[in-house]
Design an enzyme around this catalytic site. Structure first.
Site, PDB file in Angstrom:
ATOM      1  N   CYS A 110      41.893  31.848  42.470  1.00 50.90           N
ATOM      2  CA  CYS A 110      41.320  30.815  41.904  1.00 50.90           C
ATOM      3  C   CYS A 110      41.536  29.331  42.368  1.00 50.90           C
ATOM      4  O   CYS A 110      41.016  28.288  42.002  1.00 50.90           O
ATOM      5  CB  CYS A 110      41.831  30.674  40.508  1.00 50.90           C
ATOM      6  SG  CYS A 110      41.703  32.400  39.957  1.00 50.90           S
ATOM      7  N   HIS A 250      40.965  23.883  36.907  1.00 48.35           N
ATOM      8  CA  HIS A 250      40.605  25.309  36.906  1.00 48.35           C
ATOM      9  C   HIS A 250      40.152  25.686  35.494  1.00 48.35           C
ATOM     10  O   HIS A 250      41.054  25.667  34.386  1.00 48.35           O
ATOM     11  CB  HIS A 250      41.514  26.204  37.534  1.00 48.35           C
ATOM     12  CG  HIS A 250      41.385  27.887  37.262  1.00 48.35           C
ATOM     13  ND1 HIS A 250      40.152  28.068  37.704  1.00 48.35           N
ATOM     14  CD2 HIS A 250      41.773  28.832  37.242  1.00 48.35           C
ATOM     15  CE1 HIS A 250      39.806  29.562  37.663  1.00 48.35           C
ATOM     16  NE2 HIS A 250      40.974  29.843  37.377  1.00 48.35           N
ATOM     17  N   ASN A 280      35.868  32.505  33.258  1.00 47.49           N
ATOM     18  CA  ASN A 280      36.845  32.292  34.462  1.00 47.49           C
ATOM     19  C   ASN A 280      35.945  32.857  35.681  1.00 47.49           C
ATOM     20  O   ASN A 280      36.150  33.950  36.118  1.00 47.49           O
ATOM     21  CB  ASN A 280      38.311  33.067  34.315  1.00 47.49           C
ATOM     22  CG  ASN A 280      38.953  32.470  35.578  1.00 47.49           C
ATOM     23  OD1 ASN A 280      38.799  32.078  36.424  1.00 47.49           O
ATOM     24  ND2 ASN A 280      40.342  33.066  35.378  1.00 47.49           N
TER      25      ASN A 280
HETATM   26  O1  UT7 Z   1      42.682  32.397  36.811  1.00 46.17           O
HETATM   27  C1  UT7 Z   1      44.089  32.302  36.746  1.00 46.17           C
HETATM   28  C2  UT7 Z   1      44.335  33.826  36.376  1.00 46.17           C
HETATM   29  N1  UT7 Z   1      44.134  34.164  34.977  1.00 46.17           N
HETATM   30  C3  UT7 Z   1      44.486  33.414  33.728  1.00 46.17           C
HETATM   31  O2  UT7 Z   1      44.806  32.219  33.957  1.00 46.17           O
HETATM   32  C4  UT7 Z   1      44.599  34.132  32.413  1.00 46.17           C
HETATM   33  C5  UT7 Z   1      46.117  33.915  31.786  1.00 46.17           C
HETATM   34  N2  UT7 Z   1      45.960  34.530  30.675  1.00 46.17           N
HETATM   35  C6  UT7 Z   1      45.403  34.638  29.321  1.00 46.17           C
HETATM   36  O3  UT7 Z   1      44.669  33.579  29.561  1.00 46.17           O
HETATM   37  C7  UT7 Z   1      45.798  34.971  28.193  1.00 46.17           C
HETATM   38  O4  UT7 Z   1      47.204  35.799  28.422  1.00 46.17           O
HETATM   39  C8  UT7 Z   1      44.798  36.120  27.579  1.00 46.17           C
HETATM   40  C9  UT7 Z   1      43.775  35.770  27.263  1.00 46.17           C
HETATM   41  C10 UT7 Z   1      44.674  37.106  28.925  1.00 46.17           C
HETATM   42  C11 UT7 Z   1      45.413  37.078  26.699  1.00 46.17           C
HETATM   43  O5  UT7 Z   1      45.735  36.059  25.645  1.00 46.17           O
HETATM   44  P1  UT7 Z   1      47.487  36.193  24.810  1.00 46.17           P
HETATM   45  O6  UT7 Z   1      47.187  35.335  23.807  1.00 46.17           O
HETATM   46  O7  UT7 Z   1      48.017  36.122  25.881  1.00 46.17           O
HETATM   47  O8  UT7 Z   1      47.305  37.782  24.534  1.00 46.17           O
HETATM   48  P2  UT7 Z   1      48.185  38.817  24.589  1.00 46.17           P
HETATM   49  O9  UT7 Z   1      48.150  39.341  26.221  1.00 46.17           O
HETATM   50  O10 UT7 Z   1      49.394  38.643  24.244  1.00 46.17           O
HETATM   51  O11 UT7 Z   1      47.734  40.174  23.815  1.00 46.17           O
HETATM   52  C12 UT7 Z   1      47.920  39.873  22.501  1.00 46.17           C
HETATM   53  C13 UT7 Z   1      47.279  41.361  21.714  1.00 46.17           C
HETATM   54  C14 UT7 Z   1      47.581  42.692  22.515  1.00 46.17           C
HETATM   55  O12 UT7 Z   1      47.937  43.338  21.285  1.00 46.17           O
HETATM   56  P3  UT7 Z   1      49.005  43.663  20.559  1.00 46.17           P
HETATM   57  O13 UT7 Z   1      49.980  44.225  21.769  1.00 46.17           O
HETATM   58  O14 UT7 Z   1      49.681  42.327  20.144  1.00 46.17           O
HETATM   59  O15 UT7 Z   1      48.901  44.808  19.609  1.00 46.17           O
HETATM   60  C15 UT7 Z   1      46.521  42.849  23.283  1.00 46.17           C
HETATM   61  O16 UT7 Z   1      46.383  44.360  23.273  1.00 46.17           O
HETATM   62  O17 UT7 Z   1      45.644  41.332  21.890  1.00 46.17           O
HETATM   63  C16 UT7 Z   1      45.386  42.290  22.532  1.00 46.17           C
HETATM   64  N3  UT7 Z   1      44.087  42.166  23.393  1.00 46.17           N
HETATM   65  C17 UT7 Z   1      43.129  42.049  22.675  1.00 46.17           C
HETATM   66  N4  UT7 Z   1      42.435  42.275  21.700  1.00 46.17           N
HETATM   67  C18 UT7 Z   1      41.017  42.461  21.427  1.00 46.17           C
HETATM   68  C19 UT7 Z   1      44.322  42.252  24.725  1.00 46.17           C
HETATM   69  N5  UT7 Z   1      42.697  41.803  25.244  1.00 46.17           N
HETATM   70  C20 UT7 Z   1      42.274  41.799  24.102  1.00 46.17           C
HETATM   71  C21 UT7 Z   1      40.563  41.675  23.889  1.00 46.17           C
HETATM   72  N6  UT7 Z   1      40.270  42.070  22.742  1.00 46.17           N
HETATM   73  N7  UT7 Z   1      39.911  41.603  25.053  1.00 46.17           N
END
Ligand code: UT7
Length: 323
Positions: A110, A250, A280
Site C-alpha cells: 500500500c 492511504h 482499499n
Molecule cells: O492497507 C493496509 C492494510 N490493511 C488494513 O489497514 C486493514 C486493517 N484492519 C482493519 O481495517 C480492521 O481490522 C478490519 C476491518 C479488517 C476488521 O475490523 P475489526 O473491528 O478489527 O474487527 P475484528 O477483526 O476484530 O472482527 C470482529 C468480528 C469477528 O467476530 P468475533 O470473533 O468477534 O465473533 C470477525 O469474525 O467481526 C467478524 N468479521 C466479520 N463479520 C461480518 C470479520 N469480517 C467480517 C465481515 N462481516 N466481513
C-alpha cells in the site's frame, strides 16, 4: 513536483450487498460500520493491471503535456502485477510505447506509490531523469480469497498515475519519510506460491497463495505507524498542522483515517476520503484520491498536501508537497 495526474478503475462496481449473494457471511451494515466502504470496482474479463495503468497514465500525461517519448523513467508500485515476470512497469512501458524510459516496480504494497515518488525524487536529484511516470496500481480482486470475509470485503481494483518533474523553489516536495519493519511481515502476506514454496495443487486448493491478514493487529500497527509518519512529515517540512491544507492518507479504513487525522490535529474537513467508493486499492489509493482532489478543486497552485501511507511489509511513510 507533480505536473499531471490521472486515474482509472474497472467498469464493474461491486456493492457491499452483493457479498451475501456470493455466499459470504457478512452485511452492508458490518462493512460500512467497521470500514466505511460501500462499494469497490472489480476487474472483469479483458481488464488487466496494464490496461488500467495505461488508461490512468495517458490521462496524467495529457494533463502534464508529456508524450510517451519524453518519459525517462516509469516506476510502478504494485503487489498484484499481471505477471510475476517481467515487472508491471515493463509491461506498461510497452503499452505506452515509452521506448526511452527505464522501467521498474517498487514492492511496498500500500505504500508503493509513496515509495515510488521518493525514489523518483532521488533519481531526479542524482540527475538520472527529468520526467518520471509514477503509478500505483492494483488488481487485488485477483489475489484475495473470495471465501475469506476477513479480507475479501476490504479490497478493490484501480490505478492512479502521476507525472513528476524536478521541483522548483516555489513548488515541490517539502519533506519525505520512509520506514519498514519486515519482522511483522506475516500479519499481512501471501504465505505460499512464491519461490520459497512454489505453487502446488494443495496450495491452490487451500488458497494459501492468496492474501492472508490478521486485521486487528494490522489495524493497530497502521494507526501507530501513520501517526509516526505524520509527526515526521511535519518535523521534516518545519510546518505545523495548521499549515496543512489537505491530508491525503492511504484509504484502507475510515477509522484508521480518522485516527490519523486526529493525531495530526487536522480536522476531517481537510482530509480527503474516498474509501467509501473504491475500498482499499492499496498502492493505487493515494494517487486516485489525489486525482479526485484536484478534479474537485481541493488542490490548486500553492496548496500544501500531506500524504501518509501504510502497508504490508510493513512499510509506511509520508510526504509533504506544495503544489
Ligand atoms: O492497507 C493496509 C492494510 N490493511 C488494513 O489497514 C486493514 C486493517 N484492519 C482493519 O481495517 C480492521 O481490522 C478490519 C476491518 C479488517 C476488521 O475490523 P475489526 O473491528 O478489527 O474487527 P475484528 O477483526 O476484530 O472482527 C470482529 C468480528 C469477528 O467476530 P468475533 O470473533 O468477534 O465473533 C470477525 O469474525 O467481526 C467478524 N468479521 C466479520 N463479520 C461480518 C470479520 N469480517 C467480517 C465481515 N462481516 N466481513
Amino acid at each position: 513536483m507533480i505536473t499531471g495526474t490521472g486515474h482509472a478503475v474497472p467498469k464493474r462496481v461491486f456493492r457491499n450487498e452483493e457479498f451475501v449473494g456470493i455466499g459470504i457471511d457478512t452485511s452492508d451494515e458490518w462493512i460500512r460500520d467497521r470500514t466505511g466502504i460501500r462499494q469497490r470496482h472489480i476487474a472483469g474479463e479483458g481488464e488487466t493491471l496494464t490496461s488500467i495503468s495505461a488508461e490512468a497514465s495517458l490521462k496524467a500525461m495529457a494533463v502534464a503535456g508529456v508524450t510517451a517519448a519524453e518519459l525517462d523513467m516509469i516506476i510502478v508500485g504494485t503487489c498484484s502485477p499481471d505477471r510475476l515476470l517481467p515487472s508491471a512497469a515493463a509491461e506498461l512501458q510497452a503499452a505506452l510505447g515509452a521506448t526511452r524510459a527505464v522501467a521498474f516496480d517498487v514492492g511496498a504494497a500500500c505504500s508503493g506509490w509513496l515509495y515510488g515518488m521518493q525514489v523518483a525524487e532521488g533519481m531526479m536529484a542524482a540527475g538520472n531523469a527529468e520526467t518520471i511516470l509514477v503509478v500505483g496500481a492494483e488488481l487485488l480482486s485477483r489475489i484475495v480469497n473470495w471465501k475469506d470475509r476477513n479480507t475479501c470485503v476490504l479490497f478493490g481494483d484501480g490505478a492512479g498515475a502521476t507525472i513528476v518533474k524536478r521541483s522548483t523553489k516555489q513548488r515541490g516536495i517539502l519533506s519525505t519519510y520512509m520506514r519498514s519493519d519486515g519482522a511483522l511481515a506475516n500479519l499481512l502476506y501471501r504465505p505460499k506460491g512464491g519461490a520459497a514454496e512454489p505453487m502446488t495443487q494443495q496450495i491452490l486448493d487451500e488458497g494459501s497463495h492468496l492474501v492472508s491478514m490478521q486485521g486487528r493487529d494490522v489495524f493497530k500497527n497502521a494507526v501507530r505507524s501513520m501517526a509516526d509518519a505524520v509527526d515526521r512529515a511535519l518535523d521534516g517540512a518545519k510546518l505545523s498542522a495548521n499549515d496543512i491544507d489537505l491530508l491525503i492518507p492511504h484509504q484502507a479504513n475510515v477509522r484508521i483515517i480518522e485516527a490519523t487525522a486526529k493525531h495530526a490535529s487536522v480536522s476531517m474537513d481537510k482530509v480527503f476520503v474516498n474509501v467509501d467508493r473504491f475500498g482499499n486499492t492499496s498502492a493505487a489509493s493515494i494517487p486516485i484520491a489525489l486525482d479526485e482532489a484536484i478534479a474537485q478543486g481541493r488542490v490548486k497552485e500553492g496548496t500544501i498536501v500531506m500524504f501518509v501511507a501504510f502497508g504490508a511489509g510493513f512499510t509506511w511513510g509520508s510526504m509533504v508537497e506544495r503544489f
